[in-house]
Design a protein around this motif. Sequence first.
Motif, PDB file in Angstrom:
ATOM      1  N   THR A   1       0.827  -1.209   0.000  1.00  0.00           N
ATOM      2  CA  THR A   1       0.000   0.000   0.000  1.00  0.00           C
ATOM      3  C   THR A   1       0.859   1.256   0.000  1.00  0.00           C
ATOM      4  O   THR A   1       0.578   2.228  -0.716  1.00  0.00           O
ATOM      5  N   ASP A   2       1.912   1.264   0.836  1.00  0.00           N
ATOM      6  CA  ASP A   2       2.793   2.441   0.897  1.00  0.00           C
ATOM      7  C   ASP A   2       3.465   2.680  -0.443  1.00  0.00           C
ATOM      8  O   ASP A   2       3.589   3.828  -0.892  1.00  0.00           O
TER       9      ASP A   2
ATOM     10  N   GLU B   1       2.322   1.815  -3.351  1.00  0.00           N
ATOM     11  CA  GLU B   1       1.298   2.277  -4.293  1.00  0.00           C
ATOM     12  C   GLU B   1       1.020   3.765  -4.110  1.00  0.00           C
ATOM     13  O   GLU B   1       0.913   4.519  -5.087  1.00  0.00           O
ATOM     14  N   ARG B   2       0.942   4.188  -2.843  1.00  0.00           N
ATOM     15  CA  ARG B   2       0.687   5.604  -2.582  1.00  0.00           C
ATOM     16  C   ARG B   2       1.861   6.459  -3.064  1.00  0.00           C
ATOM     17  O   ARG B   2       1.663   7.510  -3.699  1.00  0.00           O
TER      18      ARG B   2
END
Length: 1093
Positions: free
Chosen positions: A873-874, A876-877
């Motif tokens: 997730t990190d 992707e952000r």
Amino acid sequence: MEREIEQVVQAIIIASDPTQVSLHQQALAYIGTIQQNAASTWQLALPIFVDQTPEGSRKHPSQARFFALRVLDEFFDNRFEPLDGETFRTLQQALVSYIQSEYVGGPAESDAPFLRNKFSHTLTLSFLCTYCEQWPTFFSDLFTLIRPTDNSTFNRHISLLFFHIVLEISGEVADQMIKSARPYDADRHARDARVRDAVRERDAARINEAVLTLVAEGSDRMLNLRKQEGSNTRDLDAAVEVVDWGIRTFGSYVGWIDINLTVTPTTVPLLFNLLADPSLPIRLATSVALLRIVSKGLKEPGDKLSLFKVLSLGDVLDALEDKTRAQQTERGSDTDEGEESYREALGKLLNVLGLEVAKLTDDCPNEDIRKEALALMAQLLPVMLRFLADSYDDTCSTVFPLLQIILSGYKRSKKISTEPIDDTKRSFLTSLLQVLLTKMKWDPDADPADADEDDNAEFEKMRKELRTFMDSILSIDQHLVTDAVRTLALNTISAYQNGISLDWHDAELGIYLVFIFGEINKTGGKGRAAFCHAPIVDKDRRKATDYSEYPLTTHGEMLYALVQSGISSYPHHAVSLQFFETVSRYTDFFKIRKECIIPTLEAMVDNRGLHNENPTFRLRLFYLFHRFIKEAKNDIPPDIITNITQSILDLLPIEAEIKEVDDSDEDPIIEAVKSSTFDSQLYLYETAGILCSLLFRTPEQQAALFLSLVKPLMNELSINLQASTKGVQDILPIVKVHHIIMALGNISKGFPDYPPTLPEGYTLPPLDVLGQVAQAILMCLEAMNVHKVVRDATRFAFARIIATAGPSVTHFIPPLMANLLAHFEPSELVDFMNFIGLLVHKLQKDMFDVLDQLIGPLSTHITALLSQPITGTDDERAHTDTKKAYLSLLNNIMSNKLQGIFTSDRNSASFETLIDNLRRQAEDVSDPSSQKVALTFLNKGVNIWGRPILDNTQGGLPGFDRFIYERLVPTIFHIPSSAEFNIKDGQMMVVLHEIANLLQIICHIRGAEAYNYFLSVFLPSQNWPPETALEFTTKLRDLDAKGFRKYFTDFVRSSVSLFPLDTLSLEVAPGRAGPRLKQTQDDKLIALTRSAI
């Protein structure tokens, strides 16, 4: 079986003892299996729970018996079919025998009270399984045990068991909260309905009679015991327990059995007696029972009204409110939480009664019923106001729902009628308004300065809720509210000015009302018009207009009285802070009464404000002072600016705070620079810069003052720079360097931005001093660029210095970039690109050389970064943020007409890679926001590089036309044909509009060549019918931008299948300085178009 039972009991004992490490987990697993297989193991659980020793005590330990009940629960729960006959008889006999031995002839589990509650639950589950078909005499069997034939008194233990069982049954079959907490099960729902109906038909009357008989007898016993001197306290407590649980039981079923059973000539007096009983638990239980009676749904409005008449609850609540309020007054400061909870319960009861009455007044079509309901509501309103005025917020808030309904009804009446509200409503609203204003006061013992106090947060929340009611009254009768607020505020301010003693919370409320008056006064103007009755003045003439000759509005009068009263000197932080909050909110007032500026500034800079001894207060004042100066700067007399600035110099020195870092993974330097104190102090530095900028008419004085602000900071910067480079493991110098650079940047921020074009007579800021500041910061960066916090602070400061100094500091940018990139963390990339974008916007053509050197390596780095796989997730952000920042930077470059850097001698070789990467970004349907930005860039690119080449000297870029036709056009038609393209998505719609714009730009730039290419070459090659291709091309040529966007959107929506996928490639032709398209498709496509022209 005995052996198995002993084995289970031993396993339970071991599982209950974590110290038996070797067997603990094994025992837990074993008893878990026992519980999971309750369909067969209940036969082990039953004797474990009920078996007795020869002496009559229970054979097995309490923890084993508790587990046995859990197994039985598992067996009974979720069983919706009758038990087989043998199983039922075994269970029934065992359970009845247990009740007789333990509750009739035994101690009722006195050694393990928790088993009583658990058993009542288990017995309830067995009841739900067996009552309808197998055990219809359940309650009859229980009633025979409550009062045996040979005894005239009730068995207390059986009575309590009976109460608990009925409570559990009500919870299982009728409590909506319990039902909503469970997953819906149709079988359970049907079973519960059958049980509910069966109880109503068979036993509801006898259950109700038994409960009320037990309660009445217990009540009589309580009364007798209280009359007897020296009576046994234990006996009284036992009687209270029976009555308490009896009333709770009564309240549990009143909502789902016939109201004619629960509301009778005998129950109503009994309930009202218990509502005033000395025992608090009984009073609370009775209030809940009455609340459920009142809220019970009845089909006919007339029946509901009759219920209210029978209860006459309004009179009872009126009397009890008077009584409890008098007791509250007698107690004074001695708080009795129990008695306050009783007043809260009465408030809830009144609230529900009022809501039910309101249903009759608002919804009932029968006019006679409505009139009686309105009379009943009129009786309740004064009582509601008294509860609303309660000093305890929990009690006060109990009537909020009722008050909201009443005010909503008034507002509806106001909308449908042009007549003014009647005197009765006005009188109520006037009384309500007085209560609301009084409730808005702080508690005298509160400390608003204590930010950690939960009570303070609750008060602020309460004040906001009270404001919503005031806003409702405002929509009904604005003048009523504004007059009340004005009168109270001016009376309070006048009282202070005349030397009358005021409590701090009264003074604070008076100022708070001035603070909110701008929101309340809906008819007031904006800007200066909110504070004086002046004619409309053109914007360019407002500065020269003397507004002092115009009379003040109501709000203007209040603010004028506030400033002139000297109430800012009130010796309480909450009062003076509210004063400063108010004056900094309404700075337009000071433009029409300029004589109020100096006394306000004096209050702000002395010990009433910035120099107050309270540190939290001071930090808030840093912001409010900044806000006031920033908004009122053009009206501050120039002759006091130096004095104001000098008065805050002692607040500018930086004191870094080094805190202990709890998490060893955190960088101690990054944690150390996080300081709320310093963040507030930054407002003060910016304010100092604003004040200095106001001396533009006297440049020498301005330069001297500016130097006096920055020189101490630069000296301190030099000292800490030297300390940080000595190799000592001390982070304090690094933190100070960070803070000082930030402070210098904020002082610069106080000056206005450098204008794009210098107007005639424009006075520049002290550029030489700004240059010294930039040089000092750059020196620190060169020496300390290994520290991320220094790099961050430098970007922050230079963004502000460049905005102020403009081109005069551009020579610092190359070394600035070099040092910022010398040590670089991935997390800084987005900030760095945003920083470059800001420089491009501010400096424009002066950034060309810097960008020419930077854009190639930056694009290569970004492309490599975006091609890496996303692992979480990190990631992707970070990937998304980086892409957005990069695309935004590219568009920023195009918008500021610096597109030449992309095709310069240095970067021309990589242009095709760049432009094709942008094309691929435009195809990425998974990220529509970035897709839209990429298309925007391509729009601008076509507009610049796609123009026809004239005499090979001017116009577009050689080869770009081939990129448009062979790569860009197929991409445009491929995007909406993608399976992931969802035209119903709002973001996708924006992308589609951008595609429509791009199509029109291509046709506008390339002219007839493009129209003929679409009509004769591209669309036919995609198997479009000739008539569709002609219609599309005609619309593309003839419609305006808005019309074509709508046409294209409708077209895509109805015919997505027309767009096929096509793949093309782009590369640089050898020996060419500019980009050139490789011929990977049949050149006849282009040749046909040009020959057609």
